[in-house]
Design a protein around this motif. Sequence first.
Motif, short mmCIF file in Angstrom:
data_model
loop_
_atom_site.label_atom_id
_atom_site.label_comp_id
_atom_site.label_asym_id
_atom_site.label_seq_id
_atom_site.Cartn_x
_atom_site.Cartn_y
_atom_site.Cartn_z
N UNK A 32 -13.96 9.96 4.47
CA UNK A 32 -12.58 9.57 4.25
C UNK A 32 -12.17 8.47 5.22
N UNK A 33 -11.06 7.83 4.92
CA UNK A 33 -10.51 6.78 5.79
C UNK A 33 -10.02 7.42 7.07
N UNK A 34 -10.47 6.92 8.20
CA UNK A 34 -10.07 7.48 9.49
C UNK A 34 -8.59 7.24 9.76
N UNK A 35 -8.00 6.23 9.14
CA UNK A 35 -6.58 5.93 9.36
C UNK A 35 -5.65 6.82 8.54
N UNK A 36 -5.97 7.02 7.25
CA UNK A 36 -5.01 7.73 6.40
C UNK A 36 -5.58 8.99 5.73
N UNK A 65 2.71 -0.91 15.86
CA UNK A 65 2.98 0.04 16.94
C UNK A 65 2.65 1.47 16.49
N UNK A 66 2.99 1.81 15.25
CA UNK A 66 2.68 3.14 14.74
C UNK A 66 1.17 3.35 14.63
N UNK A 67 0.46 2.34 14.12
CA UNK A 67 -0.99 2.45 14.03
C UNK A 67 -1.61 2.58 15.41
N UNK A 93 0.85 -1.20 0.00
CA UNK A 93 0.00 0.00 0.00
C UNK A 93 0.88 1.24 0.00
N UNK A 94 0.30 2.36 -0.45
CA UNK A 94 1.04 3.63 -0.46
C UNK A 94 1.46 4.03 0.95
N UNK A 95 0.61 3.74 1.93
CA UNK A 95 0.93 4.06 3.32
C UNK A 95 1.10 2.74 4.08
N UNK A 96 2.28 2.50 4.57
CA UNK A 96 2.57 1.29 5.34
C UNK A 96 3.18 1.71 6.66
N UNK A 97 2.62 1.19 7.75
CA UNK A 97 3.11 1.50 9.09
C UNK A 97 3.13 0.22 9.91
N UNK A 141 -7.83 1.41 -0.24
CA UNK A 141 -6.80 1.08 -1.22
C UNK A 141 -5.48 1.79 -0.94
N UNK A 142 -5.50 2.82 -0.13
CA UNK A 142 -4.28 3.59 0.16
C UNK A 142 -3.47 3.01 1.32
N UNK A 143 -4.19 2.54 2.40
CA UNK A 143 -3.45 2.06 3.58
C UNK A 143 -3.81 0.62 3.97
N UNK A 144 -4.79 0.02 3.32
CA UNK A 144 -5.16 -1.35 3.61
C UNK A 144 -6.04 -1.53 4.84
#
Length: 133
Positions: free
Chosen positions: A47-51, A10-12, A3-7, A95-98
Amino acid sequence: MSYDIEKSNAEWRAELSPEEYRVLRGAEDEAAFTGEYTDAKEKGVYSCRACGADLFTSEEKFDSRCGWPAFYDPKDLDSVEVQQSESPYPVVRCARCGSYLGELFEGEGFATPTDKRYCINSLSLRLKPGDSE
């Protein structure tokens, strides 16, 4: 899957509340009829609450009486990813952060342009009020 954003987990965990993490990263659904957007009628973009990626608009939202926000189509076809899962229904992810959003149901007979119901957890979304474009 990449994904474009991978963490890291622990970061999440540091960025999301425990409830948000449980849904978005743990792929668990919130209880029916408890989410803040289940009956929301405000105009805007969800929008996605994560990214923060734009996923759905209020224009595609409809009342399915299922206990979760329902949309008949994503804002853009490439904003969500639909994956087959062990459950009988495909899983919907950002699709951006999974991050886990919910599930996709088809052929239920809703009077919508697609006869699809993207059943999405409120905890996976953040509404940006205003124009839905």
